[in-house]
Structure formats: structure tokens, C-alpha cells
Design a protein around this motif. Structure first.
Motif, short mmCIF file in Angstrom:
data_model
loop_
_atom_site.label_atom_id
_atom_site.label_comp_id
_atom_site.label_asym_id
_atom_site.label_seq_id
_atom_site.Cartn_x
_atom_site.Cartn_y
_atom_site.Cartn_z
N VAL A 87 40.66 38.95 44.85
CA VAL A 87 40.23 40.14 45.60
C VAL A 87 39.86 39.74 47.03
O VAL A 87 38.92 39.00 47.26
N TYR A 88 40.62 40.25 47.99
CA TYR A 88 40.34 40.06 49.41
C TYR A 88 39.38 41.16 49.85
O TYR A 88 39.67 42.35 49.66
N ASN A 89 38.24 40.77 50.44
CA ASN A 89 37.28 41.77 50.87
C ASN A 89 36.59 41.32 52.15
O ASN A 89 36.38 40.13 52.37
N TYR A 90 36.27 42.28 52.98
CA TYR A 90 35.73 42.00 54.31
C TYR A 90 34.21 42.09 54.29
O TYR A 90 33.64 43.07 53.79
N THR A 91 33.53 41.07 54.81
CA THR A 91 32.08 41.00 54.85
C THR A 91 31.63 40.63 56.27
O THR A 91 32.45 40.44 57.16
N GLU A 92 30.33 40.51 56.46
CA GLU A 92 29.81 40.12 57.77
C GLU A 92 30.32 38.75 58.18
O GLU A 92 30.38 38.43 59.38
N GLY A 93 30.67 37.92 57.22
CA GLY A 93 31.19 36.59 57.53
C GLY A 93 32.69 36.53 57.65
O GLY A 93 33.26 35.44 57.81
N GLY A 94 33.36 37.66 57.59
CA GLY A 94 34.81 37.70 57.65
C GLY A 94 35.42 38.03 56.30
O GLY A 94 34.74 38.56 55.41
N VAL A 95 36.69 37.72 56.14
CA VAL A 95 37.39 38.03 54.90
C VAL A 95 37.09 36.97 53.84
O VAL A 95 37.20 35.77 54.08
N VAL A 96 36.70 37.45 52.67
CA VAL A 96 36.39 36.57 51.53
C VAL A 96 37.47 36.79 50.47
O VAL A 96 37.93 37.92 50.25
N ARG A 97 37.87 35.72 49.81
CA ARG A 97 38.87 35.79 48.75
C ARG A 97 38.19 35.41 47.44
O ARG A 97 37.92 34.24 47.18
N ASP A 98 37.91 36.40 46.61
CA ASP A 98 37.13 36.20 45.39
C ASP A 98 38.05 36.07 44.17
O ASP A 98 38.85 36.97 43.90
N ALA A 99 37.88 34.98 43.43
CA ALA A 99 38.60 34.81 42.17
C ALA A 99 37.72 35.21 40.99
O ALA A 99 38.16 35.18 39.84
N ALA A 100 36.48 35.60 41.25
CA ALA A 100 35.55 36.04 40.22
C ALA A 100 34.54 36.99 40.86
O ALA A 100 34.40 37.03 42.09
N GLY A 101 33.86 37.76 40.01
CA GLY A 101 32.81 38.64 40.49
C GLY A 101 33.16 40.11 40.51
O GLY A 101 32.30 40.96 40.77
N TRP A 102 34.41 40.44 40.20
CA TRP A 102 34.84 41.84 40.20
C TRP A 102 35.30 42.25 38.80
O TRP A 102 36.25 42.99 38.62
N GLU A 103 34.59 41.75 37.80
CA GLU A 103 35.01 42.01 36.41
C GLU A 103 34.75 43.45 35.96
O GLU A 103 35.38 43.92 35.01
N GLU A 104 33.81 44.14 36.60
CA GLU A 104 33.50 45.53 36.25
C GLU A 104 33.73 46.38 37.49
O GLU A 104 32.81 46.60 38.28
N SER A 105 34.94 46.85 37.67
CA SER A 105 35.31 47.55 38.90
C SER A 105 36.12 48.80 38.59
O SER A 105 36.77 48.91 37.56
N VAL A 106 36.07 49.73 39.53
CA VAL A 106 37.01 50.85 39.52
C VAL A 106 38.28 50.35 40.22
O VAL A 106 38.21 49.79 41.31
N VAL A 107 39.41 50.54 39.57
CA VAL A 107 40.67 50.01 40.09
C VAL A 107 41.61 51.16 40.42
O VAL A 107 41.84 52.04 39.59
N VAL A 108 42.13 51.14 41.64
CA VAL A 108 43.09 52.15 42.08
C VAL A 108 44.42 51.46 42.36
O VAL A 108 44.59 50.79 43.39
N PRO A 109 45.39 51.53 41.46
CA PRO A 109 46.69 50.88 41.70
C PRO A 109 47.36 51.44 42.95
O PRO A 109 47.35 52.65 43.19
N LEU A 110 47.94 50.55 43.73
CA LEU A 110 48.56 50.95 44.99
C LEU A 110 50.08 50.83 44.98
O LEU A 110 50.75 51.34 45.88
#
Length: 211
Positions: A87-110
Motif C-alpha cells: 500500500v502506497y500512502n502519502y504522509t508528512e514524511g512523504g510516500v510510504v510503502r506498507d507491506a503490513a498494517g492495512w489488514e482491516e480496510s475498506v477496499v475500492v477496486p480500481l
């Protein structure tokens, strides 16, 4: 929300529970062997393991919410998953690439499964977009209202739409058409879950049971 919600209809009343009760909570009639208008079904959970999805917009409670619950008031954080569930996500430190931490999410297929060319180049587009100066904190400052995680996601989606020759989305239209329907479903599911957890069963008239 670990236990599945079961829905059944008995005498025109919709009953939600974690397991089928022996008697109907509305009329007291035994349910074992009873003729039900609708057979018991397990409602699909509105949350997904984002790292097992691909090419999707993902939404989760912000890290500032230690309970990480969607309650309709919590700040939300958004990201874009690549083809491997990172999961690529933008934070105050820039773009973060998370391989964990989004196990309980709302998912919108694109992306549709048949869009092979786009899927093949999705990771390339996402990685190249993430290196843009607008997402580098040395060049552009994060702003919680105007230049944030949702800006990152929507701008990337519009890059993809441009590649496909389609009309770009603005913040309002994308929120109304893609995000709010899924969030409303989640909020309704969560409200029913809490009610069943508290009372054991929850019954409503059919006209109030709208998906």
C-alpha cells in the motif's frame, strides 16, 4: 468485528444474530424446523485484508486513532495498493510503502480483471508517480486539508484515467460515487454488529433493512 452476522427473515421481520436462535426474538416461536421466509445467510464483512488485494484504493483509520475503528467520526487514511498488495500512502514524511498494517480496510477496486495492459503497468505507473516532486517533503509540504493522503490517491487515479482516455474525477464526485456507498455500508454493518453484541439479536421491519 470478528464474528459473522447472520440474517434471517421470520414472519416479515428481519433478524440479525451471530448464531440462529432457538426461538424467534420477535414472536417467541421455535425456529428449529420453522419455515423461514429467507434462509439464514452470513452477511459479507465490509472490511478486507488490503495486502491480499491489488490495484485498489484502500481506506483505514488514521494511526492517530489507537483503536483503529471506523465509527463515522475517526480520521481516515487512504492509500493505493500495487499488484502485490503493497500500500502506497502519502504522509508528512512523504510516500510510504506498507507491506503490513492495512489488514482491516475498506477496499475500492480500481481495475477490472480483464484490463491486462493496465495491470501489467500498474506498478510502474504507481512507482513513477510516487517519485513526483509534489510528494517529496523537501519540495512540497503536507497539508491535512489540501495536500494529503487523499490528494495522492485521487491524483494517481486521474493519471490512470488520463492513460485510459477517460474523464478525470474531482474530489466530490469520486467521494460520492465510490467511497461514501462503501463507508455507509460499513457504518451500517458496524451499528448492527454492536447491537447484536449488546442484545444477542436485533430485529427490524423489512422496509428498514436496506442494503
Amino acid at each position: 468485528m470478528d464474528r459473522p452476522i447472520i440474517r434471517l427473515v421470520h414472519y416479515r421481520r428481519t433478524v440479525f444474530c451471530f448464531s440462529v436462535p432457538d426461538v424467534c426474538p420477535c414472536c417467541g416461536e421455535a425456529l428449529k424446523g420453522a419455515r423461514l421466509t429467507d434462509a439464514p445467510v452470513s452477511l459479507p464483512r465490509p472490511l478486507s485484508h488490503a495486502h491480499k488485494t491489488s490495484c485498489s484504493l484502500v481506506i483505514a483509520p488514521a494511526e492517530s486513532n489507537p483503536e483503529r475503528e471506523f465509527d463515522g467520526t475517526a480520521d481516515l487514511h487512504t492509500g493505493i495498493s500495487n499488484t502485490r498488495g503493497v500500500v502506497y500512502n502519502y504522509t508528512e514524511g512523504g510516500v510510504v510503502r506498507d507491506a503490513a498494517g492495512w489488514e482491516e480496510s475498506v477496499v475500492v477496486p480500481l481495475v477490472r480483471p480483464d484490463m491486462f495492459h493496465l495491470i501489467h503497468r500498474w506498478d510502474e505507473y504507481l512507482e513513477r508517480f510516487s517519485h513526483g516532486a509534489q510528494w517529496d517533503p523537501l519540495w512540497t509540504r503536507f497539508d491535512p486539508d489540501d495536500h494529503n493522503c487523499f490528494s495522492f490517491c485521487l491524483d494517481f487515479i486521474n493519471v490512470v484515467l488520463d492513460v485510459l482516455g477517460q474523464t478525470p474525477q474531482n474530489r466530490e464526485s469520486f467521494t460520492q460515487n465510490y467511497i461514501l456507498p462503501r463507508m455507509k455500508r460499513l457504518w451500517k454493518y458496524s451499528a448492527i454488529y454492536r447491537r447484536v453484541e449488546r442484545e444477542g439479536c436485533y430485529a427490524v421491519d423489512p422496509d428498514l433493512d436496506q442494503d
